[in-house]
Design a protein around this motif. Structure first.
Motif, PDB file in Angstrom:
ATOM      1  N   ALA A   1     -55.596  14.128  26.331  1.00 30.16           N
ATOM      2  CA  ALA A   1     -54.712  14.365  25.201  1.00 30.16           C
ATOM      3  C   ALA A   1     -55.218  15.478  24.292  1.00 30.16           C
ATOM      4  CB  ALA A   1     -54.531  13.082  24.400  1.00 30.16           C
ATOM      5  N   LEU A   2     -56.514  15.765  24.341  1.00 29.34           N
ATOM      6  CA  LEU A   2     -57.072  16.815  23.495  1.00 29.34           C
ATOM      7  C   LEU A   2     -56.699  18.198  24.020  1.00 29.34           C
ATOM      8  CD1 LEU A   2     -60.742  15.690  22.793  1.00 29.34           C
ATOM      9  CD2 LEU A   2     -58.891  15.863  21.154  1.00 29.34           C
ATOM     10  N   PRO A   3     -56.175  19.053  23.180  1.00 26.48           N
ATOM     11  CA  PRO A   3     -55.929  20.425  23.638  1.00 26.48           C
ATOM     12  C   PRO A   3     -57.244  21.189  23.761  1.00 26.48           C
ATOM     13  CG  PRO A   3     -55.300  20.165  21.344  1.00 26.48           C
ATOM     14  CD  PRO A   3     -55.706  18.812  21.838  1.00 26.48           C
TER      15      PRO A   3
ATOM     16  N   ILE B   1     -60.766   8.879  29.419  1.00 24.13           N
ATOM     17  CA  ILE B   1     -60.086   9.913  30.202  1.00 24.13           C
ATOM     18  C   ILE B   1     -58.747  10.261  29.576  1.00 24.13           C
ATOM     19  CG2 ILE B   1     -58.975  10.381  32.426  1.00 24.13           C
ATOM     20  CD1 ILE B   1     -61.261   8.833  33.743  1.00 24.13           C
ATOM     21  N   ILE B   2     -57.979   9.255  29.170  1.00 26.65           N
ATOM     22  CA  ILE B   2     -56.678   9.509  28.538  1.00 26.65           C
ATOM     23  C   ILE B   2     -56.860  10.285  27.235  1.00 26.65           C
ATOM     24  CG2 ILE B   2     -54.679   8.397  27.458  1.00 26.65           C
ATOM     25  CD1 ILE B   2     -54.661   8.303  30.489  1.00 26.65           C
ATOM     26  N   CYS B   3     -57.853   9.920  26.440  1.00 27.98           N
ATOM     27  CA  CYS B   3     -58.112  10.643  25.188  1.00 27.98           C
ATOM     28  C   CYS B   3     -58.524  12.081  25.463  1.00 27.98           C
ATOM     29  CB  CYS B   3     -59.190   9.933  24.374  1.00 27.98           C
ATOM     30  SG  CYS B   3     -58.648   8.362  23.694  1.00 27.98           S
TER      31      CYS B   3
ATOM     32  N   TRP C   1     -62.607  18.382  34.977  1.00 23.87           N
ATOM     33  CA  TRP C   1     -61.317  18.233  34.323  1.00 23.87           C
ATOM     34  C   TRP C   1     -60.916  16.761  34.309  1.00 23.87           C
ATOM     35  CZ3 TRP C   1     -56.256  19.994  37.026  1.00 23.87           C
ATOM     36  CH2 TRP C   1     -55.257  20.237  36.090  1.00 23.87           C
ATOM     37  N   PRO C   2     -60.586  16.171  33.166  1.00 22.63           N
ATOM     38  CA  PRO C   2     -60.241  14.736  33.106  1.00 22.63           C
ATOM     39  C   PRO C   2     -59.096  14.346  34.034  1.00 22.63           C
ATOM     40  CG  PRO C   2     -60.575  15.564  30.901  1.00 22.63           C
ATOM     41  CD  PRO C   2     -60.625  16.754  31.819  1.00 22.63           C
ATOM     42  N   PHE C   3     -58.139  15.234  34.218  1.00 20.40           N
ATOM     43  CA  PHE C   3     -57.048  14.926  35.135  1.00 20.40           C
ATOM     44  C   PHE C   3     -57.578  14.733  36.550  1.00 20.40           C
ATOM     45  CE2 PHE C   3     -53.981  16.447  38.300  1.00 20.40           C
ATOM     46  CZ  PHE C   3     -53.004  15.488  38.137  1.00 20.40           C
TER      47      PHE C   3
END
Length: 170
Positions: free
Chosen positions: A10-12, A5-7, A44-46
């Motif tokens: 971080a990806l645009p 999830i963090i990765c 959405w990962p967030f």
């Protein structure tokens, strides 16, 4: 899961926009539709991160009590868990809507015909090469802010509860 999830956060979006456009066109046949803009932000990962953190605030004793009372997994979720995570869902709904509404880049790539353009794309198209009608652009920007205000007012109670409850872990 947390590392993934963090990765992903971080990806645009510029990195994944071409495969995402191909998926929306080839697999889902959603080329030039609003669903091609909406669906990518649903996972959405967030949002996954926010709901995970929010659901960890639910005491396990409450879940165990529901199981002792004979409630199954679905009934426990509907009657116990869902009411407790409503503020998190409200906060996530606002974040997701604002993110989708303001995601100019994804809209620009996914929506090709003028008929499917969103309001932010139409406003950006008002800026001409030789002249620009700033009054019309400002009127469009004011009009574009109305849906965001409506969504925030509708979910304001859940938003403030969700932010407050998600920030404090017991």
């Amino acid at each position: 899961l947390f590392t993934i999830i963090i990765c992903a956060m971080a990806l645009p979006k510029q990195v994944i926009v071409i495969p995402l456009a191909q998926e929306m066109t080839n697999f889902f046949h959603l080329n030039d539709t609003l669903w091609a803009v909406i669906l990518p932000t649903v996972g959405w990962p967030f949002g996954v991160f926010l709901m995970k953190q929010f659901s960890e605030t639910i005491p396990t004793e409450i879940l165990e009590a529901a199981r002792v009372d004979g409630a199954g997994e679905l009934r426990t979720f509907i009657t116990v868990v869902f009411p407790m995570i409503k503020p998190g869902i409200g906060a996530l709904a606002i974040f997701t809507f604002v993110n989708t509404w303001n995601d100019y880049f994804l809209q620009l790539v996914m929506l090709t015909s003028r008929e499917s353009w969103t309001l932010p794309l139409a406003i950006a198209n008002l800026q001409g090469e030789m002249s620009t009608d700033f009054g019309l652009i400002m009127a469009g920007a004011a009009l574009a802010s109305i849906p965001i205000i409506i969504v925030f007012v509708a979910f304001q109670k859940y938003f403030t509860q969700g932010i407050a409850m998600g920030a404090v872990k017991g």
